[in-house]
Motif scaffolding. Structure first.
Motif, PDB file in Angstrom:
ATOM      1  N   ALA A   1       0.748  -1.166  -0.056  1.00  0.00           N
ATOM      2  CA  ALA A   1       0.062   0.061  -0.010  1.00  0.00           C
ATOM      3  C   ALA A   1       0.741   1.326  -0.105  1.00  0.00           C
ATOM      4  O   ALA A   1       0.469   2.326  -0.695  1.00  0.00           O
ATOM      5  CB  ALA A   1      -0.780  -0.016   1.222  1.00  0.00           C
ATOM      6  N   LYS A   2       2.023   1.165   0.842  1.00  0.00           N
ATOM      7  CA  LYS A   2       2.907   2.279   0.729  1.00  0.00           C
ATOM      8  C   LYS A   2       3.586   2.389  -0.583  1.00  0.00           C
ATOM      9  O   LYS A   2       3.651   3.629  -1.273  1.00  0.00           O
ATOM     10  CB  LYS A   2       3.976   2.069   1.693  1.00  0.00           C
ATOM     11  CG  LYS A   2       3.687   2.266   3.117  1.00  0.00           C
ATOM     12  CD  LYS A   2       4.704   1.952   4.110  1.00  0.00           C
ATOM     13  CE  LYS A   2       3.993   1.923   5.641  1.00  0.00           C
ATOM     14  NZ  LYS A   2       5.498   1.818   6.622  1.00  0.00           N
ATOM     15  N   ALA A   3       4.000   1.365  -1.478  1.00  0.00           N
ATOM     16  CA  ALA A   3       4.572   1.710  -2.662  1.00  0.00           C
ATOM     17  C   ALA A   3       3.398   2.308  -3.718  1.00  0.00           C
ATOM     18  O   ALA A   3       3.685   3.161  -4.454  1.00  0.00           O
ATOM     19  CB  ALA A   3       4.870   0.407  -3.086  1.00  0.00           C
TER      20      ALA A   3
ATOM     21  N   ALA B   1      -5.221   4.407  -4.232  1.00  0.00           N
ATOM     22  CA  ALA B   1      -5.005   3.526  -3.172  1.00  0.00           C
ATOM     23  C   ALA B   1      -6.471   3.312  -2.467  1.00  0.00           C
ATOM     24  O   ALA B   1      -6.577   2.725  -1.566  1.00  0.00           O
ATOM     25  CB  ALA B   1      -4.155   4.173  -2.167  1.00  0.00           C
ATOM     26  N   GLU B   2      -7.506   3.899  -3.052  1.00  0.00           N
ATOM     27  CA  GLU B   2      -8.753   3.729  -2.387  1.00  0.00           C
ATOM     28  C   GLU B   2      -9.901   3.748  -3.734  1.00  0.00           C
ATOM     29  O   GLU B   2      -9.634   4.019  -4.831  1.00  0.00           O
ATOM     30  CB  GLU B   2      -9.198   4.948  -1.639  1.00  0.00           C
ATOM     31  CG  GLU B   2      -8.459   5.367  -0.361  1.00  0.00           C
ATOM     32  CD  GLU B   2      -8.406   4.203   0.561  1.00  0.00           C
ATOM     33  OE1 GLU B   2      -9.719   3.571   0.609  1.00  0.00           O
ATOM     34  OE2 GLU B   2      -7.540   3.982   1.202  1.00  0.00           O
ATOM     35  N   GLY B   3     -11.057   3.159  -3.237  1.00  0.00           N
ATOM     36  CA  GLY B   3     -12.068   2.970  -4.198  1.00  0.00           C
ATOM     37  C   GLY B   3     -12.150   1.873  -5.045  1.00  0.00           C
ATOM     38  O   GLY B   3     -11.150   0.964  -4.945  1.00  0.00           O
ATOM     39  N   ASP B   4     -12.970   1.638  -6.382  1.00  0.00           N
ATOM     40  CA  ASP B   4     -13.128   0.646  -7.068  1.00  0.00           C
ATOM     41  C   ASP B   4     -11.899   0.158  -7.848  1.00  0.00           C
ATOM     42  O   ASP B   4     -11.529  -0.983  -8.126  1.00  0.00           O
ATOM     43  CB  ASP B   4     -14.405   0.779  -7.769  1.00  0.00           C
ATOM     44  CG  ASP B   4     -15.619   0.793  -7.089  1.00  0.00           C
ATOM     45  OD1 ASP B   4     -15.680   0.184  -5.798  1.00  0.00           O
ATOM     46  OD2 ASP B   4     -16.698   1.173  -7.457  1.00  0.00           O
ATOM     47  N   ASN B   5     -11.145   1.497  -8.106  1.00  0.00           N
ATOM     48  CA  ASN B   5     -10.035   1.308  -8.954  1.00  0.00           C
ATOM     49  C   ASN B   5      -8.627   0.992  -8.336  1.00  0.00           C
ATOM     50  O   ASN B   5      -7.479   1.324  -8.631  1.00  0.00           O
ATOM     51  CB  ASN B   5      -9.966   2.254 -10.246  1.00  0.00           C
ATOM     52  CG  ASN B   5     -10.792   2.177 -11.086  1.00  0.00           C
ATOM     53  OD1 ASN B   5     -10.954   0.642 -11.585  1.00  0.00           O
ATOM     54  ND2 ASN B   5     -11.243   3.023 -11.842  1.00  0.00           N
TER      55      ASN B   5
END
Length: 346
Positions: A277-279, A287-291
């Motif tokens: 997630a950091k990368a 980093a969020e949402g459907d995509n």
């Protein structure tokens, strides 16, 4: 007057020192025995545990309102864990279930309480479906074994559309470069991403990969090593993509004593989620949402790149260890709109 029923004893056949383990017990004032049909103490203990559960089965099946959910989950684990390839998945799903449903009965499992559980957990829909699926399986097993008077329905949230997010070549390059900058993960995270993009295997398969499963000379990886039960996940034995081979050889030279391919300070990794997630954030990707980009996005990307190159669908299924139906459902709508991302990214 009959003798009291004592604790059943597990011993090697008293008539044959090389025979099976037997369960010796007293019932109705008489000594009785039951073979476990195994010479393994560990297997015999499991047989004894299942037999004890069956022995205590009630003559009159109680109403769901009289049965604790925690008892049902514990019963399910005793029955099911010895028979599955990956018991940790069931254990992991059961922990929050035991916490939430503590002191609640089967009669309290309703659509509203299942929704309450979903809100309490605050996890992704697929996680909720998996955990409540374990609860549903436990209730079904308990009912099928005659432990309760009627079946209990478990309500799961509606299934979401499958994630079809995949990376273009330039996105993959950004992610790889960002992974090299993540503190305490700069050595192993880029390789995890490279394996995911070029071999297309699931996160757990990559993290559990050992050097003994890899033949660097002949360029082969066995994703389902000896000792692991075959499951519907269909882990295959595949050739190592040429671009990936150089990364694996470099890792082997750098960490010759490690047993696992991906390690931190010589120890295998439990998960990659936090550093990944950091990368993603460093790379400027969603980093969020459907995509949002997650570790499984690497598998989607590999499948998409292969289809864009015009690789036969049967070959893709064999390489990724998936069914033709799964391939069609998840990737059938993809159309080649640029050259292979693998060629550009690596």
């Amino acid at each position: 007057m009959s003798r009291p029923r004592g604790e059943p004893r597990l011993e090697i056949d008293r008539k044959n020192a090389k025979g099976f383990y037997y369960i010796y017990y007293t019932e109705g004032g008489r000594s009785r025995e039951k073979s476990t049909f195994t010479r393994s103490r560990k297997e015999a203990e499991l047989v004894r545990a299942e037999w004890l559960i069956g022995r205590e089965r009630p003559r009159f099946r109680p109403d769901p309102s009289e049965v604790l959910v925690t008892d049902v989950l514990n019963y399910y684990m005793v029955k099911r864990l010895p028979k599955v390839a990956d018991p940790e998945r069931i254990k992991h799903a059961t922990r929050p279930l035991l916490e939430f449903w503590k002191n609640r009965t089967l009669g309290e499992i309703t659509e509203d309480t299942c929704q309450e559980y979903t809100e309490w957990r605050e996890r992704a829909v697929e996680t909720m479906r998996r955990e409540l699926g374990v609860l549903a399986a436990a209730c079904q097993k308990y009912s099928r074994d005659g432990m309760v008077s009627m079946a209990t329905s478990v309500f799961k949230p509606a299934k979401q559309e499958g994630r079809i997010r995949w990376l273009r070549a330039e996105e993959a390059i950004k992610l790889l470069r960002a992974a090299r900058k993540v503190e305490r993960a700069s050595k192993h995270l880029p390789l995890f991403i490279a394996i995911g993009l070029l071999a297309g295997q699931r996160k757990r398969a990559i993290l559990s990969l050992k050097w003994e499963d890899i033949d660097l000379e002949n360029g082969k990886i066995d994703w389902n090593p000896v000792g692991r039960k075959r499951t519907k996940k269909r882990r295959p034995r595949t050739p190592i993509p040429r671009r990936l081979l150089k990364y694996l050889k470099r890792r082997r030279r750098e960490f010759p004593e490690d047993l696992h391919v991906l390690t931190y300070q010589g120890k295998p990794l439990d998960d990659i989620k936090t550093s990944f997630a950091k990368a993603v954030m460093l790379a400027g990707l969603q980093a969020e949402g459907d995509n949002k980009v997650i570790p499984h996005t690497m598998r989607h990307t590999c499948a998409t790149w292969l289809m864009q190159r015009g690789v036969d669908r049967g070959q893709i299924c064999g390489f990724l260890g998936m069914t033709a139906k799964t391939l069609e459902e998840n990737y059938g709508h993809h159309h080649p709109d640029f050259q292979s991302g693998a060629r550009d990214a690596f």
